[in-house]
Design a protein around this motif. Structure first.
Motif, PDB file in Angstrom:
ATOM      1  N   PHE A 109      -2.050  -3.360   4.739  1.00 51.86           N
ATOM      2  CA  PHE A 109      -0.906  -2.541   5.171  1.00 51.86           C
ATOM      3  C   PHE A 109       0.164  -3.214   5.669  1.00 51.86           C
ATOM      4  N   TYR A 185       3.021  -7.681   6.076  1.00 54.53           N
ATOM      5  CA  TYR A 185       1.637  -7.560   6.329  1.00 54.53           C
ATOM      6  C   TYR A 185       0.478  -7.563   7.502  1.00 54.53           C
ATOM      7  N   TRP A 186       0.247  -6.216   7.846  1.00 56.72           N
ATOM      8  CA  TRP A 186      -0.869  -6.605   8.975  1.00 56.72           C
ATOM      9  C   TRP A 186      -2.109  -7.926   9.216  1.00 56.72           C
TER      10      TRP A 186
END
Length: 196
Positions: A109, A185-186
């Protein structure tokens, strides 16, 4: 239209109601007026996004979306009127396919952010989702005692595709003018599952 817009301060809404295109008046807290406001807010956020530098073809897509959202506003302002058509949904599908085709696949994610333009596109994405929820609330089975029996197939499809398109455009804008992505990005901790 020009004569209708010369008197901006009409004072007709001072008591908390507003007029629809069919001449009826509704409370400013009415679900239909709420949906109109969400679509208007989305269009305003797109206007802000359009002040950013971006490739001209992408700008043209966003300008067309603004026109489409005015059609949707007209549809919401005049109960029973249908302005959004399948062709407008298909145009979003084509833009989604075109811009997504050149993006690398996501394995994680991403956080909303990156460049200012991409961040604004993420704001548009979330406001589009909110507008979609407001329009869904107009459906007959949305909640007991609510709903207006609207034929909302194309408006709902349009708003659903539009939020997806803004996600793809945010990723596109994070790569505009550079091979390097500014996507974040997570980072999440993968915890071991407890043993049974």
């Amino acid at each position: 239209m020009g004569h209708r817009l010369t008197a901006i301060a009409t004072r007709t809404g001072d008591a908390g109601t507003t007029g629809l295109g069919d001449g009826s008046r509704r409370s400013k807290a009415d679900a239909r007026i709420h949906a109109l406001g969400e679509v208007d807010e989305l269009n305003s956020h797109i206007g802000l996004l359009l002040t950013e530098a971006m490739p001209e073809p992408l700008r043209e897509v966003l300008l067309q979306v603004q026109h489409d959202l005015f059609d949707l506003g007209g549809e919401l302002a005049v109960p029973g009127m249908s302005l959004l058509q399948e062709a407008q949904v298909q145009r979003l599908d084509a833009a989604l396919k075109q811009y997504n085709a050149v993006l690398p696949p996501l394995k994680e994610f991403i956080l909303p952010g990156g460049t200012r333009a991409a961040s604004l596109a993420h704001v548009c994405r979330t406001v589009a989702r909110r507008a979609e929820r407001a329009v869904v609330a107009l459906l007959p089975d949305a909640a007991p005692g609510q709903g207006e029996g609207m034929a909302l197939a194309f408006p709902l499809q349009y708003l659903n595709r539009l939020s997806d398109l803004f996600f793809v455009l945010a990723r596109t804008l994070n790569r505009a003018g550079s091979e390097a992505s500014t996507e974040v990005y997570w980072k999440h901790e993968r915890k071991a599952k407890p043993k049974a």
